[in-house]
Each structure stands twice: as C-alpha cells, then as structure tokens.
Design a protein around this motif. Structure first.
Motif, mmCIF file in Angstrom:
data_model
loop_
_atom_site.group_PDB
_atom_site.id
_atom_site.type_symbol
_atom_site.label_atom_id
_atom_site.label_comp_id
_atom_site.label_asym_id
_atom_site.label_seq_id
_atom_site.Cartn_x
_atom_site.Cartn_y
_atom_site.Cartn_z
ATOM 1 N N ASP A 198 -17.461 34.321 47.832
ATOM 2 C CA ASP A 198 -16.960 33.038 47.340
ATOM 3 C C ASP A 198 -15.736 32.610 48.137
ATOM 4 O O ASP A 198 -14.698 33.257 48.094
ATOM 5 C CB ASP A 198 -16.612 33.148 45.860
ATOM 6 N N VAL A 199 -15.873 31.506 48.852
ATOM 7 C CA VAL A 199 -14.820 31.014 49.734
ATOM 8 C C VAL A 199 -14.358 29.642 49.270
ATOM 9 O O VAL A 199 -15.165 28.770 48.948
ATOM 10 C CB VAL A 199 -15.327 30.929 51.187
ATOM 11 N N CYS A 200 -13.031 29.454 49.274
ATOM 12 C CA CYS A 200 -12.425 28.187 48.866
ATOM 13 C C CYS A 200 -12.223 27.294 50.096
ATOM 14 O O CYS A 200 -11.724 27.747 51.119
ATOM 15 C CB CYS A 200 -11.083 28.449 48.176
ATOM 16 N N VAL A 201 -12.592 26.035 49.962
ATOM 17 C CA VAL A 201 -12.415 25.035 51.022
ATOM 18 C C VAL A 201 -11.570 23.900 50.471
ATOM 19 O O VAL A 201 -11.957 23.232 49.510
ATOM 20 C CB VAL A 201 -13.785 24.503 51.515
ATOM 21 N N ALA A 202 -10.388 23.678 51.058
ATOM 22 C CA ALA A 202 -9.465 22.665 50.546
ATOM 23 C C ALA A 202 -9.922 21.249 50.871
ATOM 24 O O ALA A 202 -9.715 20.324 50.079
ATOM 25 C CB ALA A 202 -8.064 22.903 51.116
ATOM 26 N N ALA A 243 -6.306 28.841 64.638
ATOM 27 C CA ALA A 243 -6.701 28.307 63.337
ATOM 28 C C ALA A 243 -7.893 29.077 62.794
ATOM 29 O O ALA A 243 -7.972 29.388 61.599
ATOM 30 C CB ALA A 243 -7.039 26.821 63.463
ATOM 31 N N ARG A 244 -8.802 29.410 63.668
ATOM 32 C CA ARG A 244 -9.978 30.148 63.233
ATOM 33 C C ARG A 244 -9.595 31.520 62.676
ATOM 34 O O ARG A 244 -10.173 31.985 61.689
ATOM 35 C CB ARG A 244 -10.960 30.297 64.400
ATOM 36 N N ILE A 245 -8.619 32.170 63.273
ATOM 37 C CA ILE A 245 -8.187 33.475 62.775
ATOM 38 C C ILE A 245 -7.733 33.372 61.330
ATOM 39 O O ILE A 245 -8.108 34.191 60.481
ATOM 40 C CB ILE A 245 -7.064 34.054 63.661
ATOM 41 N N SER A 246 -6.912 32.367 61.005
ATOM 42 C CA SER A 246 -6.406 32.257 59.636
ATOM 43 C C SER A 246 -7.521 31.881 58.666
ATOM 44 O O SER A 246 -7.532 32.334 57.508
ATOM 45 C CB SER A 246 -5.259 31.248 59.555
ATOM 46 N N SER A 247 -8.481 31.071 59.105
ATOM 47 C CA SER A 247 -9.604 30.733 58.238
ATOM 48 C C SER A 247 -10.459 31.965 57.965
ATOM 49 O O SER A 247 -10.956 32.177 56.857
ATOM 50 C CB SER A 247 -10.457 29.637 58.893
ATOM 51 N N GLN A 248 -10.616 32.803 58.981
ATOM 52 C CA GLN A 248 -11.360 34.039 58.800
ATOM 53 C C GLN A 248 -10.652 34.975 57.826
ATOM 54 O O GLN A 248 -11.296 35.730 57.085
ATOM 55 C CB GLN A 248 -11.553 34.715 60.160
ATOM 56 N N GLN A 249 -9.324 34.943 57.804
ATOM 57 C CA GLN A 249 -8.578 35.756 56.853
ATOM 58 C C GLN A 249 -8.842 35.310 55.424
ATOM 59 O O GLN A 249 -8.808 36.123 54.494
ATOM 60 C CB GLN A 249 -7.085 35.701 57.182
ATOM 61 N N VAL A 250 -9.111 34.026 55.227
ATOM 62 C CA VAL A 250 -9.490 33.527 53.909
ATOM 63 C C VAL A 250 -10.772 34.217 53.454
ATOM 64 O O VAL A 250 -10.876 34.701 52.319
ATOM 65 C CB VAL A 250 -9.685 31.996 53.933
ATOM 66 N N PHE A 251 -11.749 34.269 54.346
ATOM 67 C CA PHE A 251 -13.034 34.892 54.040
ATOM 68 C C PHE A 251 -12.870 36.382 53.772
ATOM 69 O O PHE A 251 -13.375 36.921 52.784
ATOM 70 C CB PHE A 251 -14.003 34.674 55.201
ATOM 71 N N ALA A 356 -4.827 27.294 59.585
ATOM 72 C CA ALA A 356 -6.031 26.731 58.972
ATOM 73 C C ALA A 356 -6.275 27.265 57.577
ATOM 74 O O ALA A 356 -7.393 27.248 57.080
ATOM 75 C CB ALA A 356 -7.250 26.980 59.848
ATOM 76 N N SER A 357 -5.225 27.735 56.921
ATOM 77 C CA SER A 357 -5.366 28.215 55.542
ATOM 78 C C SER A 357 -4.158 27.790 54.728
ATOM 79 O O SER A 357 -3.091 27.512 55.276
ATOM 80 C CB SER A 357 -5.521 29.737 55.512
ATOM 81 N N GLU A 358 -4.339 27.723 53.429
ATOM 82 C CA GLU A 358 -3.257 27.355 52.526
ATOM 83 C C GLU A 358 -3.475 28.031 51.191
ATOM 84 O O GLU A 358 -4.580 28.482 50.878
ATOM 85 C CB GLU A 358 -3.205 25.841 52.341
ATOM 86 N N GLU A 359 -2.416 28.117 50.390
ATOM 87 C CA GLU A 359 -2.534 28.733 49.075
ATOM 88 C C GLU A 359 -3.456 27.902 48.198
ATOM 89 O O GLU A 359 -3.447 26.677 48.246
ATOM 90 C CB GLU A 359 -1.152 28.850 48.419
ATOM 91 N N SER A 360 -4.246 28.591 47.379
ATOM 92 C CA SER A 360 -5.123 27.899 46.454
ATOM 93 C C SER A 360 -4.294 27.177 45.413
ATOM 94 O O SER A 360 -3.314 27.715 44.897
ATOM 95 C CB SER A 360 -6.059 28.908 45.775
ATOM 96 N N CYS A 424 -7.258 29.034 50.657
ATOM 97 C CA CYS A 424 -8.386 28.153 50.985
ATOM 98 C C CYS A 424 -8.351 27.807 52.469
ATOM 99 O O CYS A 424 -7.274 27.657 53.049
ATOM 100 C CB CYS A 424 -8.308 26.850 50.184
ATOM 101 N N SER A 425 -9.513 27.655 53.059
ATOM 102 C CA SER A 425 -9.584 27.115 54.414
ATOM 103 C C SER A 425 -9.280 25.629 54.340
ATOM 104 O O SER A 425 -9.791 24.936 53.447
ATOM 105 C CB SER A 425 -10.969 27.363 55.009
ATOM 106 N N VAL A 426 -8.464 25.122 55.258
ATOM 107 C CA VAL A 426 -8.023 23.729 55.144
ATOM 108 C C VAL A 426 -9.097 22.734 55.551
ATOM 109 O O VAL A 426 -8.990 21.542 55.271
ATOM 110 C CB VAL A 426 -6.759 23.464 56.002
ATOM 111 N N GLY A 427 -10.154 23.195 56.200
ATOM 112 C CA GLY A 427 -11.194 22.272 56.632
ATOM 113 C C GLY A 427 -10.707 21.373 57.765
ATOM 114 O O GLY A 427 -9.746 21.662 58.445
#
Length: 428
Positions: A198-202, A243-251, A356-360, A424-427
């Motif tokens: 389950d991944v959050c997308v902002a 940015a991709r690295i931080s989005s991958q950390q979300v996952f 590319a990530s932010e707090e939910s 969440c990934s910032v999209g």
C-alpha cells in the motif's frame, strides 16, 4: 519529455536502467521478513533457498578473510552489507532494450549496529562522480586503471561486485565483507507474494515512460505496477534520479511496515515465497552465501524497531563541471561516514524527506477512487506501526514507533526517513 524547469543533473541515462532498484527493494524487505522470524525458520528457509542462488562471487582478500573469520552478528563496530542493483538485461523481465554491459545503477550500503538496535541503509546515486580503484573484470580479465573521478555506476562493469565494494569502502572508510548482486525480476514475485504494497500518492502520477498512472490516494501495488512505481522518474517530483530515490523510500518503508505488522511473518508459505523470490534473483558473495551467516544475521536483527530502520541518501551536490552529474558533499558526507565508522546511533529527526516524498497528512492517506492499472486498496499503508498478534514474532519491539532517545541527529541536509514514518510520493 521532462519539464524544462526540472533539475537536469540526475536525468542522465535511459529510464530503463533503474529497473534493478525494484529487486533491491524487495530483497531488503525479504531480508527483514526472514530476519524477524525464529532462528529455526530462518535456517530452514535459508538452507532450502540458497540452493536457488545462481552463483557466488569473491570479494577482495581482506573482505573474504573478515567474512570467513568473523561472526556477522558480533562484528566490532557493526556489520556492513552492500546490495547492488544491476541493469543487466539478460533473461530479465521486459528486456526490450540493447544495453551494453552491466552497471551498478542502484547501490545500497546496509549498516547493522553492533548492538543490533539500528539498521541504516545508504543509497548512492548512480550519477555520482567518485574515485574508482584499479579493478580487473572477473569475466573478461580486462584490467581498468584507477580513476580519480568516474561515474559511480561504471564500477560494476569495470571489475564486478568486488570493484563496487572497493569503491564504496574507499568512499566511506568502512570495511564491507558481505555483498549481493541483484536483478530486477524479483520485484514482481515479491510483491505478489505479499499481496501488494500500500503506497500513498500525494498528487497524481502520470508517466508515459513507464506507463504508470496513479490518482491521488492510497494504492495497493504489486507485480508490474510495483515495478513501474519503483522505476518512475518522470512521474515524481522534479524528474531527477534523486527524486526517484526518495519516492522509492516511500515504497520500501510501506513494505517494511506491512511485513512487520500484519501477520506476514506468521505465514510460512508467504515467508518461503519471499525468501525464494529474493535469493533466486541474487548472486551472493562467498561469505554471505552461507546458511549459518543468514541465521546469525537473523538473530542480530530480530525484534528491531522499524523506527530504527533508517533510509538515507548519500550527501551530494551539483557537479559544477557537468549539470548531468553530482559530486560528494564532502563536509556532510564526512559526518555520515564518521557516524557509520564509529557505529553511532543516529536519527533523522532534524532531517527532511527527499525531494519526491512528504509526510502523510493523515494516518491512512486518502483512499483512491481509481489507480490506473493497479486497482485501489482497501487497506492503508498508513495504519499505526503495530504488530499483529497472529505473528510468531509480532510481539517483538519491531512495533515501536519512536527511535531510541539517545540517538544523535544527522545533519539536516541529509534526506531520508525511517521505516516507521508514513510518507507519500509527491507525484508530478
């Protein structure tokens, strides 16, 4: 084409060359899944699955000696493992591009503290310019001279796994006696074994390069959708590799929370599939490809809090000589290197998430009204970090939501997050 306002320095290379990250993520997750169960289960799974590992590789003489003589669960100053995501296309899923050679497009250093209370995963950008030592390619016998400044992701092609290990050792001042080379097919098998992550997308993600289209909200990703999320660069943040690295950390963080919180560890079939999907897509160093080593590693990490599992990006700055490259941020990197060398308990309390990530904004994130090809999730990745009572090891401290109070904050310029943080990934 990327937006002209996006930072250009990390857009170097073809998009497909980041696919190895998917398997890297799932291997780390598999390791945590396996490591948190009882020693008996680990021994059984490791013994059975090591037979599926295609081959082993030798590291330098010093690293081999340490791996043979040291107990991985009792190494002074903590244990270090290097995980390498290769961009090789041979026999791999969706290998429709002609890519010459193999590169370490994803490289992650895993440091496990000597007291077994913290795991720090350091990601090295592929476009980082670093010194690379003289290396001999084990497959061709070709010797490459030392370079004072070269693309980090060329080390694997120069001299195989050992050359990447030597490069990171020189960069960090650490001894790394264990390593694993990973291909990207395992992400599909692993995410399927878990029933999705389950991944959050902002904000919506629309990436025509990977075919990923996700609406704002929570999405359960598995199979090719999970792989596309881990590959996407044009769909997150400023379109850069950082940015991709931080989005991958979300996952990765969402996956670790799922593995440690909802009874996954109590299901032997799922556990076996996780281990199998990882090891069947790995080449391990001689010292790591031992059942006894994996069992002791399990004992060292069992019960670790997800709040003490940290994911950070190695500190970098723009390369003034080439806008498509980055260089080491020497002062901040020195601080991180010293913390790892001295096995200092660290925290990211004064740091920020990646670009590319932010707090939910809510514990569960918004529910998805639709998610392109992947279907919405009825389960939130943002649920509290608590263990299921059904799990065999669910009553362990892995449910703890706050890091140890004595942790020393890393510099605020070091980005990342702990596995317990809901992001969440910032999209785009």
């Amino acid at each position: 084409m990327p937006d002209a306002t996006r930072r250009p320095f990390a857009s170097h290379g073809k998009q497909a060359r980041r696919r190895g990250w998917g398997t890297l993520v799932t291997v780390v997750a598999s390791a945590v899944a396996v490591l948190l169960v009882s020693g008996t289960s680990v021994a059984a799974i490791a013994g059975a699955q090591l037979a599926t590992a295609p081959q082993t590789v030798a590291l330098s003489t010093d690293d081999q000696s340490t791996a043979k003589t040291a107990d991985i669960s009792a190494i002074k100053g903590g244990a270090n493992i290097l995980l390498i995501g290769s961009d090789t296309r041979v026999g791999q899923f969706d290998s429709d591009e002609d890519v010459e050679g193999a590169r370490n497009d994803v490289t992650m250093l895993i440091h496990i503290s000597a007291d077994h209370q913290q795991l720090t995963a350091v990601s090295f950008p592929r476009d980082l310019m670093v010194p690379i030592p003289a290396c001999t390619n084990p497959a061709t016998g070709t010797t490459y001279p030392a370079s004072t400044s070269a693309m980090f992701n060329t080390a694997l092609g120069n001299g195989g796994v050992s050359c990447v290990v030597d490069t990171v050792e020189n960069l960090t001042g650490l001894s790394i006696p264990y390593a694993g080379l990973i291909t990207f097919d395992g992400v599909i098998e692993m995410s399927n074994a878990l029933g999705g992550v389950d991944v959050c997308v902002a904000q919506p993600i629309d990436d025509t390069f990977t075919g990923l289209h996700l609406t704002k909200g929570s999405h359960s990703l598995e199979g090719s959708d999970a792989l596309a999320f881990l590959r996407t660069r044009h769909g997150v943040g400023d379109g850069s590799d950082l940015a991709r690295i931080s989005s991958q950390q979300v996952f990765l963080s969402a996956l670790l929370r799922k593995v440690t919180s909802d009874g996954t560890l109590s299901n032997p079939i799922t556990l076996y599939k996780l281990a199998g999907a990882a090891l069947s897509n790995m080449t391990l160093s001689d010292g790591l490809a031992q059942t006894g080593t994996l069992v002791k590693l399990a004992a060292a990490l069992r019960g670790m809090s997800t709040a003490n599992m940290l994911f950070v990006q190695y500190p970098v700055a723009d390369d003034p000589a080439d806008s498509a490259r980055v260089i080491v941020d020497q002062e901040t990197a020195h601080t991180l290197n010293v913390a790892l060398q001295n096995d200092v308990r660290s925290s990211l309390s004064d740091s920020s998430t990646g670009r590319a990530s932010e707090e939910s904004q809510s514990s569960g994130g918004a529910s998805s009204s639709g998610n392109g090809s992947s279907g919405s999730s009825g389960t939130s990745s943002g649920s509290s970090d608590t263990s299921s009572s059904a799990g065999t090891s669910a009553a362990t401290p892995s449910a703890t939501a706050t890091p140890t109070a004595s942790a020393t904050p890393l510099p605020s310029s070091i980005t990342g997050q702990s596995a317990s943080e809901e992001t969440c990934s910032v999209g785009n």
